[in-house]
Design an enzyme around this catalytic site. Structure first.
Site, PDB file in Angstrom:
ATOM      1  N   GLU B  84     -17.533  -6.326 -11.176  1.00  0.00           N
ATOM      2  CA  GLU B  84     -18.173  -7.638 -11.013  1.00  0.00           C
ATOM      3  C   GLU B  84     -19.637  -7.586 -11.429  1.00  0.00           C
ATOM      4  OE1 GLU B  84     -17.588  -7.993  -6.722  1.00  0.00           O
ATOM      5  OE2 GLU B  84     -19.589  -7.145  -6.343  1.00  0.00           O
ATOM      6  N   HIS B  86     -23.632  -9.992 -10.691  1.00  0.00           N
ATOM      7  CA  HIS B  86     -24.321 -11.036  -9.924  1.00  0.00           C
ATOM      8  C   HIS B  86     -25.799 -10.976 -10.273  1.00  0.00           C
ATOM      9  CE1 HIS B  86     -24.539  -7.350  -7.640  1.00  0.00           C
ATOM     10  NE2 HIS B  86     -23.262  -7.435  -7.288  1.00  0.00           N
ATOM     11  N   HIS B  90     -28.517  -3.978  -6.981  1.00  0.00           N
ATOM     12  CA  HIS B  90     -28.101  -2.988  -5.974  1.00  0.00           C
ATOM     13  C   HIS B  90     -28.997  -1.758  -6.083  1.00  0.00           C
ATOM     14  CE1 HIS B  90     -24.524  -5.016  -4.730  1.00  0.00           C
ATOM     15  NE2 HIS B  90     -23.750  -4.685  -5.746  1.00  0.00           N
ATOM     16  N   HIS B 124     -20.581  -3.917 -13.091  1.00  0.00           N
ATOM     17  CA  HIS B 124     -20.600  -2.599 -12.441  1.00  0.00           C
ATOM     18  C   HIS B 124     -19.353  -2.385 -11.596  1.00  0.00           C
ATOM     19  CE1 HIS B 124     -22.477  -5.398  -9.604  1.00  0.00           C
ATOM     20  NE2 HIS B 124     -22.021  -4.619  -8.631  1.00  0.00           N
ATOM     21  N   CYS B 138     -25.697   1.086   0.139  1.00  0.00           N
ATOM     22  CA  CYS B 138     -26.107   0.100  -0.862  1.00  0.00           C
ATOM     23  C   CYS B 138     -27.059  -0.895  -0.219  1.00  0.00           C
ATOM     24  CB  CYS B 138     -24.873  -0.605  -1.421  1.00  0.00           C
ATOM     25  SG  CYS B 138     -25.257  -1.902  -2.609  1.00  0.00           S
TER      26      CYS B 138
END
Lengths: 170, 170
Positions: B84, B86, B90, B124, B138
């Site tokens: 996914e 976004h 992270h 990723h 994370c």
């Protein structure tokens, strides 16, 4: 076994980056110290003499990407961080070794992977064991207030604390 | 040897908390899984079938204290997170095991204490090795956008990628 595994020609390679860009900073040990490639080893603080044998590494360099920073601190055997407090909080993950977390009125032994939460406006100090380093990751907000140190009156009261008086290093 | 050590009557105790309040959440292993006392074991995601054998633990419960969260994910051997992307980033610290970090056009082998930075709007996926779990912390901003998945056209292009095509698990 995942059906995609049929295509894993690169399985045993350490890096396969078709773009040439690496998003990984590899861990290593330099002597006894935990290090990461491309991460600078820094002084714990730029000034002050209230700590002993502490180094700092800011793990993720581009701090504008998130509203928090992740820093790794390593305290050599017998060393300690500054005894202090501030409005911002700490979220701590111990990565290696053994030591003590003094937070508010409590003192607790900590070791690898234990979590420590330091609340707002709460005195705290981390101390390494005498025979082993203590390494930990600490999350803080990028925008944060400066730590304050105990006043003379507070130092006097702390030194007379029934359980912490002999333990806190001022 | 620090001069304060003379007063360390509580040196060998696990906990000495005069207030009764604990600021430490102790690490333990339950079977092979990494756990922390007082931390709930959660599903990786509430919905979706695009991942395999992943659990989540939100390490610091009071998320209002800092503008970021620290979550621990554990991927069982052979498992993987969702492929996914976004807008938010992270900041990842591998805590245990071995596996692969696929980020953008790169695939890199990772192991304990390596760091992985996932930039904004970048595809990723993390994959555990077939014979070992992969556990990682994370950091994400508390306020963040929802992940998006590849479109049919993107899936087609990804599956034809010269190095990642056989590796990505969609």
């Amino acid at each position: 076994m995942n059906s995609n595994n049929a295509g894993l020609a690169t399985r045993d390679q350490t890096v396969d980056s078709s773009s040439g860009t690496s998003y990984v900073r590899r861990f290593s040990q330099e002597g006894s110290r935990y290090r990461w490639e491309g991460v600078d080893l820094k002084k714990y603080k730029e000034e002050g003499t209230h700590f002993k044998s502490v180094t700092r590494q800011n793990l993720f360099s581009d701090e504008s990407l998130q509203p928090c920073e992740l820093r790794y601190f390593e305290i050599e055997p017998g060393g300690h961080s500054t005894f202090e407090k501030h409005v911002h909080t700490h979220a701590i993950i111990i990565l290696r070794g053994r030591g003590r977390a003094i937070v508010g009125d409590s003192m607790e032994q900590v070791q690898a992977f234990d979590l420590v939460e330091v609340p707002s406006r709460t005195w705290h100090q981390l101390q390494a064991a005498d025979d082993e380093a203590l390494g930990f990751v600490c999350q803080v907000p990028c925008e944060r207030d400066r730590p304050i140190r105990p006043t003379d009156a507070e130092r006097q009261a702390l030194s007379e604390h029934p359980t912490l008086g002999g333990i806190i290093r001022l």
